[in-house]
Motif scaffolding. Sequence first.
Motif, mmCIF file in Angstrom:
data_model
loop_
_atom_site.group_PDB
_atom_site.id
_atom_site.type_symbol
_atom_site.label_atom_id
_atom_site.label_comp_id
_atom_site.label_asym_id
_atom_site.label_seq_id
_atom_site.Cartn_x
_atom_site.Cartn_y
_atom_site.Cartn_z
ATOM 1 N N ILE A 52 -3.324 2.019 26.710
ATOM 2 C CA ILE A 52 -3.029 2.567 25.393
ATOM 3 C C ILE A 52 -3.197 1.450 24.382
ATOM 4 C CG2 ILE A 52 -1.279 3.634 23.914
ATOM 5 C CD1 ILE A 52 -0.061 4.794 26.528
ATOM 6 N N GLY A 53 -4.131 1.604 23.482
ATOM 7 C CA GLY A 53 -4.380 0.614 22.453
ATOM 8 C C GLY A 53 -3.575 0.937 21.217
ATOM 9 N N GLY A 54 -2.512 0.190 21.006
ATOM 10 C CA GLY A 54 -1.607 0.420 19.881
ATOM 11 C C GLY A 54 -0.320 1.082 20.340
ATOM 12 N N LEU A 55 0.780 0.349 20.289
ATOM 13 C CA LEU A 55 2.077 0.911 20.694
ATOM 14 C C LEU A 55 2.635 1.858 19.653
ATOM 15 C CD1 LEU A 55 4.621 1.070 22.464
ATOM 16 C CD2 LEU A 55 5.385 -1.086 21.422
ATOM 17 N N GLY A 56 2.490 1.496 18.364
ATOM 18 C CA GLY A 56 3.027 2.342 17.308
ATOM 19 C C GLY A 56 4.519 2.567 17.463
ATOM 20 N N MET A 57 4.911 3.823 17.450
ATOM 21 C CA MET A 57 6.318 4.181 17.618
ATOM 22 C C MET A 57 6.645 4.604 19.042
ATOM 23 S SD MET A 57 7.125 6.115 14.040
ATOM 24 C CE MET A 57 7.722 5.108 12.658
ATOM 25 N N GLY A 58 5.685 4.430 19.940
ATOM 26 C CA GLY A 58 5.935 4.682 21.353
ATOM 27 C C GLY A 58 5.688 6.104 21.823
ATOM 28 N N PHE A 59 5.250 6.993 20.931
ATOM 29 C CA PHE A 59 5.139 8.396 21.323
ATOM 30 C C PHE A 59 3.962 8.659 22.257
ATOM 31 C CE2 PHE A 59 7.622 8.767 17.348
ATOM 32 C CZ PHE A 59 8.722 9.424 17.863
ATOM 33 N N LYS A 88 0.842 -1.191 0.000
ATOM 34 C CA LYS A 88 0.000 0.000 0.000
ATOM 35 C C LYS A 88 0.878 1.242 0.000
ATOM 36 C CE LYS A 88 -3.989 -2.092 2.258
ATOM 37 N NZ LYS A 88 -5.031 -1.945 3.295
ATOM 38 N N SER A 89 0.406 2.270 -0.681
ATOM 39 C CA SER A 89 1.170 3.515 -0.737
ATOM 40 C C SER A 89 1.003 4.310 0.557
ATOM 41 C CB SER A 89 0.705 4.361 -1.927
ATOM 42 O OG SER A 89 -0.665 4.682 -1.799
ATOM 43 N N GLY A 90 1.912 5.223 0.769
ATOM 44 C CA GLY A 90 1.839 6.044 1.967
ATOM 45 C C GLY A 90 2.380 5.326 3.184
ATOM 46 N N GLU A 91 2.343 6.002 4.320
ATOM 47 C CA GLU A 91 2.882 5.419 5.541
ATOM 48 C C GLU A 91 1.884 5.552 6.669
ATOM 49 O OE1 GLU A 91 6.514 7.497 6.398
ATOM 50 O OE2 GLU A 91 5.514 9.416 6.691
ATOM 51 N N LEU A 92 2.003 4.660 7.629
ATOM 52 C CA LEU A 92 1.155 4.715 8.816
ATOM 53 C C LEU A 92 1.708 5.692 9.836
ATOM 54 C CD1 LEU A 92 0.387 0.937 9.479
ATOM 55 C CD2 LEU A 92 -1.178 2.662 8.579
ATOM 56 N N MET A 93 3.030 5.677 10.023
ATOM 57 C CA MET A 93 3.662 6.476 11.069
ATOM 58 C C MET A 93 5.039 6.907 10.636
ATOM 59 S SD MET A 93 2.738 3.969 14.243
ATOM 60 C CE MET A 93 2.106 2.594 13.299
ATOM 61 N N ASN A 94 5.491 8.025 11.201
ATOM 62 C CA ASN A 94 6.832 8.526 10.930
ATOM 63 C C ASN A 94 7.343 9.202 12.193
ATOM 64 O OD1 ASN A 94 8.893 10.638 10.071
ATOM 65 N ND2 ASN A 94 8.572 9.587 8.118
ATOM 66 N N THR A 95 8.591 8.987 12.523
ATOM 67 C CA THR A 95 9.131 9.548 13.765
ATOM 68 C C THR A 95 9.222 11.067 13.749
ATOM 69 O OG1 THR A 95 11.362 9.073 12.890
ATOM 70 C CG2 THR A 95 10.429 7.498 14.465
ATOM 71 N N ARG A 96 9.087 11.680 12.584
ATOM 72 C CA ARG A 96 9.117 13.142 12.522
ATOM 73 C C ARG A 96 7.732 13.768 12.642
ATOM 74 N NH1 ARG A 96 13.735 14.744 7.963
ATOM 75 N NH2 ARG A 96 15.479 13.663 8.996
ATOM 76 N N LEU A 97 6.706 12.923 12.667
ATOM 77 C CA LEU A 97 5.331 13.429 12.664
ATOM 78 C C LEU A 97 4.536 12.732 13.764
ATOM 79 C CD1 LEU A 97 4.726 13.300 8.801
ATOM 80 C CD2 LEU A 97 5.218 15.343 10.150
ATOM 81 N N HIS A 98 4.735 13.170 14.987
ATOM 82 C CA HIS A 98 4.056 12.501 16.098
ATOM 83 C C HIS A 98 3.320 13.481 17.005
ATOM 84 C CE1 HIS A 98 7.361 13.650 18.880
ATOM 85 N NE2 HIS A 98 8.154 13.391 17.850
ATOM 86 N N GLY A 99 3.072 14.690 16.517
ATOM 87 C CA GLY A 99 2.389 15.681 17.348
ATOM 88 C C GLY A 99 1.010 15.236 17.800
ATOM 89 N N SER A 100 0.261 14.584 16.915
ATOM 90 C CA SER A 100 -1.094 14.172 17.296
ATOM 91 C C SER A 100 -1.070 12.951 18.212
ATOM 92 C CB SER A 100 -1.946 13.911 16.052
ATOM 93 O OG SER A 100 -1.411 12.876 15.254
ATOM 94 N N GLU A 101 -0.061 12.086 18.083
ATOM 95 C CA GLU A 101 0.075 10.971 19.017
ATOM 96 C C GLU A 101 0.401 11.477 20.419
ATOM 97 O OE1 GLU A 101 1.276 11.036 15.992
ATOM 98 O OE2 GLU A 101 1.003 9.094 14.997
ATOM 99 N N ASP A 102 1.258 12.491 20.495
ATOM 100 C CA ASP A 102 1.544 13.122 21.781
ATOM 101 C C ASP A 102 0.271 13.723 22.377
ATOM 102 O OD1 ASP A 102 4.204 12.543 21.227
ATOM 103 O OD2 ASP A 102 4.721 14.595 20.672
ATOM 104 N N ALA A 103 -0.492 14.414 21.526
ATOM 105 C CA ALA A 103 -1.706 15.086 21.985
ATOM 106 C C ALA A 103 -2.732 14.104 22.520
ATOM 107 C CB ALA A 103 -2.306 15.913 20.844
ATOM 108 N N LEU A 104 -2.819 12.915 21.923
ATOM 109 C CA LEU A 104 -3.761 11.907 22.397
ATOM 110 C C LEU A 104 -3.548 11.638 23.884
ATOM 111 C CD1 LEU A 104 -5.896 9.663 21.856
ATOM 112 C CD2 LEU A 104 -3.983 8.169 21.229
ATOM 113 N N ALA A 105 -2.295 11.457 24.277
ATOM 114 C CA ALA A 105 -1.993 11.181 25.682
ATOM 115 C C ALA A 105 -2.149 12.424 26.548
ATOM 116 C CB ALA A 105 -0.579 10.638 25.813
ATOM 117 N N LYS A 106 -1.659 13.542 26.080
ATOM 118 C CA LYS A 106 -1.708 14.757 26.895
ATOM 119 C C LYS A 106 -3.142 15.181 27.194
ATOM 120 C CE LYS A 106 2.747 16.530 25.231
ATOM 121 N NZ LYS A 106 3.411 17.563 24.398
ATOM 122 N N LEU A 107 -4.012 15.115 26.183
ATOM 123 C CA LEU A 107 -5.403 15.526 26.381
ATOM 124 C C LEU A 107 -6.121 14.584 27.340
ATOM 125 C CD1 LEU A 107 -6.288 16.454 22.691
ATOM 126 C CD2 LEU A 107 -6.203 18.035 24.624
#
Length: 224
Positions: free
Chosen positions: A69-76, A35-54
Amino acid sequence: MAKFEVIGTASIPGRGGELRLLQRNDEFSIRIAGKSGELMNTRLHGSEDALAKLACARLADRSGVRVLIGGLGMGFTLAAALATLGDDAEAVVAELVPGVVEWNRGPLGAAAGHPLDDPRTRVSLGDVGELLRREPGGFDAIMLDVDNGPEGLTREENDWLYSPRGLAAAQEALRPDGVLAIWSAGQDPAFTERLRRVGLLVEEVMVRAHRPGKGAKHRIWLAC
């Protein structure tokens, strides 16, 4: 410019499929094979951070907090939750793909600061939906980022989690005054209404993928 190189692969349980971990210098990307595109990138984790902070901001006056936390992803998301929670907290991470945990314990771990090494972290390998059903009243906060949002991209079985039955299971897994936080790549008015129909009070927050004011617009639902 250097090109991404595949440094790891991991099978997705269930109906198959494969995740790939790619690296370019100090940047990492996770993608779905074929599949084209990416699921996650270490340079783009602002919204993953926000999920936890909010979500964790609503728990600031509590002790002995336990979050899922459902889904470890890149750990952010995990790293952001640990940075917010107290020393007596516990953060349970449910991850379906064992390879993702291995990546976070290996080459990917430094990107988020090795949150799996934190003594407050517990990893649960398997479907987060099963964990929800096993632990009624078990969590002060549940943060879900298991796919691209309410419409499953990586795995059709994820659709259950966003269904009325799945949302009811999440409600039952919350402690009194707990919060359910759900990440999505985009808007979904029908899902907002679905949350309300199961009796949840809902706030929808727009967050950026990179940092405030930068990157794609993602959505987080906060429900209680």
